[in-house]
Every structure is written in structure tokens, then in C-alpha cells.
Design a protein around this motif. Structure first.
Motif, PDB file in Angstrom:
ATOM      1  N   ASN A 178       0.830  -1.212   0.000  1.00  0.00           N
ATOM      2  CA  ASN A 178       0.000   0.000   0.000  1.00  0.00           C
ATOM      3  C   ASN A 178       0.862   1.258   0.000  1.00  0.00           C
ATOM      4  O   ASN A 178       0.516   2.262  -0.641  1.00  0.00           O
ATOM      5  CB  ASN A 178      -0.942   0.002   1.199  1.00  0.00           C
ATOM      6  N   SER A 179       1.989   1.208   0.703  1.00  0.00           N
ATOM      7  CA  SER A 179       2.892   2.367   0.723  1.00  0.00           C
ATOM      8  C   SER A 179       3.475   2.624  -0.674  1.00  0.00           C
ATOM      9  O   SER A 179       3.515   3.770  -1.142  1.00  0.00           O
ATOM     10  CB  SER A 179       4.029   2.107   1.716  1.00  0.00           C
ATOM     11  N   ARG A 182       0.785   4.032  -2.984  1.00  0.00           N
ATOM     12  CA  ARG A 182       0.525   5.456  -2.730  1.00  0.00           C
ATOM     13  C   ARG A 182       1.589   6.336  -3.392  1.00  0.00           C
ATOM     14  O   ARG A 182       1.288   7.412  -3.898  1.00  0.00           O
ATOM     15  CB  ARG A 182       0.485   5.735  -1.222  1.00  0.00           C
TER      16      ARG A 182
END
Length: 439
Positions: A178-179, A182
Motif C-alpha cells: 500500500n505504501s 501510494r
């Protein structure tokens, strides 16, 4: 007004010289040169900026590469997380399935035991009546399929073990994914694509010196080709400019402005980074080449040349514009020309010359001419009479289209009166004009 706009002069000159195709080639080459120059500018960044970009790209690539991403792995992780988080319920439902299939005591038989009994009975039936053999085969197949289901569920039950460490690993992996998403895109595929593009940019930066040398060579060759086209444009403009000057001065002589001089001025500006002229000097250039064109006039003997916009107004201006229009007729794209009181300050003999020249201009343009000079008016193709009338307390302009007879009468009135002598003279003038137009 278009002739008074200096920016339009080079366009008129190019159309007169027939430079359209050459100018198109020049502009295509210029567009390519500008593209090469932009690429060079991007590559010619300072060393500190280049190092900063290389560090950033290297960090981004390493961050993505170290994650060892696999496209679609987030879906697989999500399924595994859901399974680990529901081990208790999964065990319960597997146990229930197995109890129903195998039974949980001698008192409550399972589906497999019951089907075994059904299979034995069906076997006896098929022996007594072979027509029921397909039914027996279907029951046997159902028993085999359910046995396979039981084996699969048994193997699956052996894999069901609550593993909090593995669940924690999955959650950590999700946080990493997810990092990255993003920072570099909304999906793993987008993140991987970002890494590939960063790799390409880094390669270009690392190979920029070689690329700069190649682009500089290409820029030099582009300028060499562009210089040749610009020189050819300039030659054709000079030749066309001399032709225009001679033609306009001849027209002015016909219009009783024999002392007037006309010049097509072609100027250039030095520029060390510009295009190379025939002399070897580098000159500033734009989308038209390195020439700056302007039309200059010296209306009277002893006066210096000055821009058209600064010439005297009135009949002198109109005659000059007529001379220019007649010369540039095939190069001028203005569709309609209006000459108002062009007869100001000229006599009948010059008026006839002006009338004939206006008619010549009207072969390639629509010409509207307001005049009180009969020698000029007789060259009309269509003749209108304009007057004022008071109607209901208001003054209105009235326009009448004149037939041949009415035109003769109007020209006679311009001569002074519609007497028999003037009517005869008007008819003769019209006939002479018709003959001149026909010749």
C-alpha cells in the motif's frame, strides 16, 4: 490597412515570389531543430541537478526492486489472510461436512455409508434387469465423486492451522504494498511500470554525455540544412523585391507620381548562434528565415525612404495603394478592396488611368470605388448611384443600381449636366472604356 501592417509585408513578398513550398520545407526543418534544441536544453542541466535526479531515481528503483513485487500478489495475499483469519470457522465447517459424509457414530450413518447400501441394491437390480445398469453406474460414479470430496476435505483440514506469525507477515506485506502504491501508482502493475520508466530515465542520465554529443551533431546538421533553405528564400525575396519595386514605380509613373520611389527593404540582424548567411556571418532567424521585410516609399524627389504608414494621406495614399495592389494582385489574399475618393487631387487624364488600373485589380479582387470623376467611373462593371433622402423625418441613404442608359446620364451629370453634348460624350467615354477592357 493590411499594407500598412509591416508584419504582412513578408507574407505578400513570399506569395509574390512563389515561396510557399520552400517556406513549408523551412518550417518543417525549423520544427525539428527546435525539438533537438529542447532535448539538448534538458540534458544540459547543471551537475548538481543531474546528481539530485540520479540519486532520486536510484532510490525509487531500489525501493521498488527490493520489494520483489509480483503482479496480482495482493489478491493472493488477501485470500490467504482471509483463510488464516477464519481458521476456527473453516475447521468447524469442514468437520460438519465430514460428519455428514462419513457419519459420527454407529447410530447415525453418513452419506457415504447410505450410498454404499444404495449401490449394493442397485447392483442387484441391474443383475435382475440389465436395463437398470446405467442407473447402477450413475450411483457408483456418485459414490466415487463423494469419496474424492472426502479426501480433498481431509487434506484441506490438515492444512488448517492458526499461524499468528504468518498473519503478521501478511499484514506487514500489505502495508509495504500500500505504501508503494501510494507513492508510485494505484496498483502493483503501475508501480512496476514506474520502476521501468525510472530505470530508463536513469540510463539516459548516465548516458547523457554521449547523447549530448549526438544531439549537438544533429543540431549542427539541422542548422546547416536550415541555413541553405533560408539563403534560398532570401535570394528569391531579393529578386521578387526588385521586381515589385520596378513594377510599383512604373504604376506610380502612370498615376502621375513619377518622382515617387518604392523599395522592398530586406534587413538582417547578426546573431552568433543564428543561421549562416552566404557571407559566412551568422544571422538571427525565426519562422520566416533571417529576413526582416518592410515596404518603404519616398513620395517626393529629395525625400528619404520611410515606412508606408508614415506617407501623406488623401489621394496620394490611394494612388500608392492602387499601384501596390495592382502589382501584388496575385499575391494579395484580401478579397474586397474599397477605394474612397481615390480621384482626390487628380485630373481627368490620370483619372482614366486610375479607372483602368482599378478594373485590372478587380479581375482578382472585388473592388468597390466611390468617385465623382467620370473618367474613372466609366470603367465600372456595375454602376450604383448613392443619394440621401428624407423619409418620415429621418435621413436615409438610397442606393440605385443603374442600367446602361441611366449610367450614361449619371456620367453626363458628373461632366456638368445631362445636355446632349455631355450625354454623347458620356456614351463615347463608356464605349472607349468597354473597348479598353476588351483589349
Amino acid at each position: 490597412l493590411s499594407l500598412l501592417n509591416t508584419k504582412s509585408h513578408i507574407q505578400l513578398l513570399d506569395r509574390f515570389a512563389g515561396n510557399q513550398e520552400l517556406l513549408k520545407t523551412y518550417r518543417e526543418s525549423l520544427k525539428h531543430l527546435q525539438s533537438v534544441t529542447r532535448q539538448l536544453k534538458t540534458l544540459h542541466m547543471d551537475a548538481e541537478e543531474k546528481l539530485r535526479q540520479k540519486d532520486m531515481l536510484t532510490f525509487q528503483m531500489n525501493e521498488i526492486d527490493s520489494a520483489k513485487l509480483t503482479d496480482g500478489e495482493d489478491d493472493a495475499l488477501r485470500q490467504e489472510r482471509d483463510r488464516l483469519g477464519n481458521v476456527e470457522n473453516l475447521n468447524k465447517y469442514v468437520r460438519q461436512c465430514m460428519e455428514r459424509l462419513e457419519g459420527n457414530s454407529s447410530e447415525i450413518p453418513g452419506v457415504l455409508d447410505l450410498l454404499g447400501s444404495v449401490s449394493k441394491a442397485a447392483d442387484n437390480l441391474s443383475k435382475l434387469d440389465p436395463a437398470l445398469l446405467p442407473v447402477n453406474e450413475q450411483i457408483i460414479s456418485a459414490v466415487e465423486q463423494l469419496n474424492d470430496v472426502a479426501d480433498t476435505l481431509n487434506r484441506y483440514r490438515d492444512t488448517l492451522e492458526f499461524n499468528p506469525r504468518r498473519l503478521e507477515q501478511i499484514e506487514d506485506r500489505f502495508m509495504l504494498l500500500n505504501s508503494l502504491k501510494r507513492k508510485y501508482g494505484g496498483s502493483i502493475a503501475a508501480v512496476l511500470d514506474f520502476a521501468e520508466k525510472a530505470r530508463e530515465k536513469l540510463a539516459r542520465l548516465e548516458n547523457s554525455e554521449e547523447e549530448i554529443l549526438a544531439l549537438e551533431r544533429e543540431e549542427t546538421e539541422c542548422k546547416r540544412q536550415l541555413s541553405g533553405i533560408a539563403r534560398e528564400l532570401s535570394k528569391k525575396r531579393i529578386a521578387a523585391g526588385e521586381q515589385i519595386s520596378r513594377s510599383v514605380e512604373k504604376e506610380l509613373d502612370d498615376l502621375r507620381m513619377a518622382s515617387a520611389r518604392f523599395e522592398v527593404s530586406i534587413e538582417v540582424k547578426p546573431d552568433p548562434s543564428g543561421l549562416q548567411a552566404e557571407s559566412g556571418e551568422n544571422l538571427a532567424f525565426d519562422e520566416n528565415g533571417f529576413d526582416n521585410v518592410s515596404f518603404l516609399i519616398a513620395p517626393n524627389l529629395g525625400e528619404g525612404f520611410k515606412p508606408l504608414a508614415k506617407i501623406a494621406s488623401g489621394g496620394e495614399t490611394s494612388r500608392l495603394m492602387l499601384a501596390l495592389k495592382n502589382t501584388l494582385a496575385r499575391a494579395d489574399t484580401i478579397p474586397t478592396l474599397v477605394f474612397d475618393e481615390i480621384d482626390q487631387g487628380i485630373g481627368g487624364r490620370v483619372g482614366a488611368v486610375v479607372g483602368e488600373k482599378l478594373w485590372q485589380v478587380s479581375r482578382s479582387h472585388q473592388v468597390l470605388c466611390i468617385t465623382h470623376l467620370p473618367q474613372l467611373a466609366v470603367y465600372h462593371d456595375v454602376h450604383f448611384h448613392v443619394s440621401k433622402a428624407v423619409d418620415g423625418g429621418r435621413t436615409r441613404t438610397v442606393v440605385h443600381k443603374l442600367d446602361h442608359a441611366a449610367s450614361i446620364r449619371e456620367i453626363a451629370l458628373l461632366l456638368g449636366a445631362d445636355s446632349d453634348e455631355n450625354l454623347a460624350a458620356a456614351a463615347a467615354m463608356l464605349a472607349d472604356a468597354v473597348n479598353r477592357k476588351a483589349g
